[in-house]
Design an enzyme around this catalytic site. Structure first.
Site, short mmCIF file in Angstrom:
data_model
loop_
_atom_site.label_atom_id
_atom_site.label_comp_id
_atom_site.label_asym_id
_atom_site.label_seq_id
_atom_site.Cartn_x
_atom_site.Cartn_y
_atom_site.Cartn_z
N THR A 169 -5.64 2.55 -6.97
CA THR A 169 -6.92 2.40 -6.27
C THR A 169 -7.78 3.64 -6.51
OG1 THR A 169 -5.91 0.98 -4.64
CG2 THR A 169 -7.99 2.02 -4.01
N TYR A 214 -2.21 5.24 -4.05
CA TYR A 214 -3.24 6.24 -3.79
C TYR A 214 -2.73 7.47 -4.52
CZ TYR A 214 -5.97 3.66 -0.31
OH TYR A 214 -6.78 2.76 0.32
N SER A 241 0.82 -1.21 0.00
CA SER A 241 0.00 0.00 0.00
C SER A 241 0.85 1.25 0.00
CB SER A 241 -0.89 -0.01 1.25
OG SER A 241 -1.45 1.26 1.47
N HIS A 272 -13.43 -2.52 -1.97
CA HIS A 272 -12.55 -2.15 -0.86
C HIS A 272 -12.96 -2.91 0.41
CE1 HIS A 272 -9.47 1.19 -0.37
NE2 HIS A 272 -9.53 0.76 0.87
N LYS A 296 -7.95 -0.57 -9.48
CA LYS A 296 -8.61 -1.29 -8.39
C LYS A 296 -9.84 -0.51 -7.91
CE LYS A 296 -7.55 -3.17 -3.76
NZ LYS A 296 -8.08 -2.25 -2.75
C1 FMN Z 1 -7.39 -2.25 7.30
C2 FMN Z 1 -7.49 -2.14 5.81
C3 FMN Z 1 -6.69 -1.22 5.15
C4 FMN Z 1 -6.74 -1.15 3.76
N1 FMN Z 1 -5.89 -0.29 3.13
C5 FMN Z 1 -5.89 -0.25 1.77
C6 FMN Z 1 -4.94 0.53 1.09
O1 FMN Z 1 -4.08 1.16 1.69
N2 FMN Z 1 -5.00 0.55 -0.26
C7 FMN Z 1 -5.94 -0.15 -0.97
O2 FMN Z 1 -5.96 -0.10 -2.20
N3 FMN Z 1 -6.83 -0.94 -0.34
C8 FMN Z 1 -6.82 -1.01 1.01
N4 FMN Z 1 -7.69 -1.84 1.64
C9 FMN Z 1 -8.62 -2.67 0.84
C10 FMN Z 1 -7.96 -4.01 0.46
O3 FMN Z 1 -6.96 -3.83 -0.50
C11 FMN Z 1 -9.00 -4.97 -0.14
O4 FMN Z 1 -9.67 -4.34 -1.21
C12 FMN Z 1 -10.01 -5.45 0.87
O5 FMN Z 1 -9.42 -5.66 2.14
C13 FMN Z 1 -10.60 -6.75 0.37
O6 FMN Z 1 -11.63 -7.18 1.17
P1 FMN Z 1 -11.42 -8.27 2.33
O7 FMN Z 1 -10.80 -7.58 3.47
O8 FMN Z 1 -12.82 -8.68 2.57
O9 FMN Z 1 -10.56 -9.40 1.79
C14 FMN Z 1 -7.66 -1.96 3.03
C15 FMN Z 1 -8.44 -2.89 3.71
C16 FMN Z 1 -8.35 -3.00 5.09
C17 FMN Z 1 -9.19 -4.04 5.77
#
Ligand code: FMN
Length: 389
Positions: A178, A152, A128, A284, A260
């Site tokens: 994203t 981002y 990330s 997300h 994404k």
């Molecule tokens: C705590 C947390 C932080 C996240 N941070 C980012 C991030 O920095 N960048 C991003 O593209 N997605 C982020 N996501 C989304 C994840 O990449 C992903 O799309 C998502 O967790 C998928 O769903 P799942 O948790 O049900 O597997 C984050 C998700 C969580 C749970």
């Protein structure tokens, strides 16, 4: 012949001869509850929480649960190979670790431990932009292992360019942009605790270490951390971006680019027209739009619209090996998993992440075999029935 991930179960049973049992549950749907019990309310709320009342996160799970696999018998499955080609890369399995920011709130070893675990299991790690460890340090921990960088897209083009240059120099091969987070969503679990780690300078490592970011500060980060945080908040995202802006990324990144957060087939078509290489069908993990379509419900339409032109990846709601099977059947080439590995990290550091990867892939391997497939390539819509949960 590929590696038989299913053999993990024999390893567990054999270890059991000496009285040992796995340190974490092998039913990965139980990890969330364990994390809720063992970690602090701020970090757990941040990771487990979703937008609004959580309806999108629940819909993600329901959309996967609703679909049922229809196993086939008497097909030769004694030799199996989970490997797939994704964006010109040979992956040992159709799985990558999703980009998740601020991992230091879960474990002090943070991204470095997760990235090492992914590397040890031969699964790509998507770092990330909002990591708590600078990208170069994560890259160093991974050796030659497959790593992708999630952007981002910052308001300041010089910071964006600098991130892309740094990521390329550090060996990140795929850019994941994203698009579903131009603003932070309404997240009651964080709001109720007034918990946002970035305001404490956690999850800002790539920014604070960046020369272009630093150039926008009157004083160095360590001399005025509050000003650095304010600068970060102002430039972290840009809700004014539109499709023509993608040309900037194409000009500044010479490898594959994946968008994404795509859920609509027309957005996927536009991604193809803009010269992108792939999309991640994702909401997300239910963290952005409460009331959104479930990612697994959006997936078949996107795959139908662009599956022959773009690499279609999927995340949001994947918890088990059979979830991965279903996502592949709905048209994904490979799947990203988010929260489960983060819970594994929080509960047991790097070994917890390896546990999650091994469980997911052992279960996928067994689901594949027991459904009559020797490779993910033969999985398709005919393997699924839409049934009652
Ligand atoms: C705590 C947390 C932080 C996240 N941070 C980012 C991030 O920095 N960048 C991003 O593209 N997605 C982020 N996501 C989304 C994840 O990449 C992903 O799309 C998502 O967790 C998928 O769903 P799942 O948790 O049900 O597997 C984050 C998700 C969580 C749970």
């Amino acid at each position: 012949m590929g590696k038989h991930w299913a053999d993990f179960q024999y390893e567990i049973y054999l270890n059991g001869m000496t009285g040992a049992v796995p340190r974490l549950p092998t039913d990965l749907t139980r990890l969330e509850e364990l994390t809720e019990q063992r970690l602090g309310p701020g970090p757990v709320g941040y990771v487990a929480g979703s937008a609004g009342n959580g309806s999108t996160a629940r819909a993600n799970r329901a959309a996967l649960e609703r679909r049922r696999i229809v196993p086939r018998v008497l097909r030769d499955v004694h030799e199996r190979d989970l490997s797939v080609e994704v964006l010109g890369r040979a992956l040992s399995a159709p799985l990558a670790l999703a980009p998740v920011g601020v991992l230091s709130i879960m474990h002090p070893d943070a991204e470095t431990a997760a990235a090492r675990a992914a590397a040890a299991q031969g699964v790509p790690f998507v770092l990330s932009s909002a990591s708590s460890t600078p990208m170069e340090q994560v890259a160093e921990a991974m050796g030659d292992a497959e790593r992708w960088f999630q952007l981002y897209w910052p308001r300041d083009p010089e910071v964006a360019r600098s991130f892309l240059n740094r990521a390329r120099a550090a060996g990140f091969g795929v850019l994941v942009v994203t698009l579903d987070t131009p603003l932070l969503a309404w997240r009651p679990r964080d709001l109720d605790q007034a918990y946002l780690p970035f305001l404490h300078g956690v999850g800002t490592a790539n920014y604070f270490s960046d020369p272009a970011f630093q150039a926008g500060l009157a004083r160095p980060v360590h001399e005025d951390p509050n000003a650095a945080v304010t600068h970060f908040v102002q430039m972290f995202a840009d809700p004014a971006k539109t499709w023509p802006d993608l040309a900037f990324l194409r000009e500044n990144w010479d490898g594959p680019i994946v968008l994404k957060g795509v859920l609509h087939p027309d957005d996927a078509r536009q991604a193809a027209e803009a010269g992108m290489d792939g999309v991640v069908v994702s909401n997300h993990g239910g963290r952005q739009v409460a009331g959104s379509v479930a990612a697994a419900d959006a997936l078949p339409r996107v795959a139908e619209a662009v599956g022959d032109r773009l690499t279609v990846l999927f995340d949001s709601g994947v918890r088990t090996g059979d979830d991965i099977f279903k996502a592949l059947a709905l048209g994904a080439r490979a799947v990203l998993v988010g929260r489960p590995y983060v819970y594994g990290l929080g509960l047991d550091g790097g070994p917890g992440v390896e546990h999650v990867i091994r469980c997911l892939l052992a279960e996928l391997d067994l689901t594949l075999a027991l459904s009559g497939h020797a490779t993910p390539r033969t999985i398709g819509p005919a393997d699924l029935a839409d049934g009652p949960v």
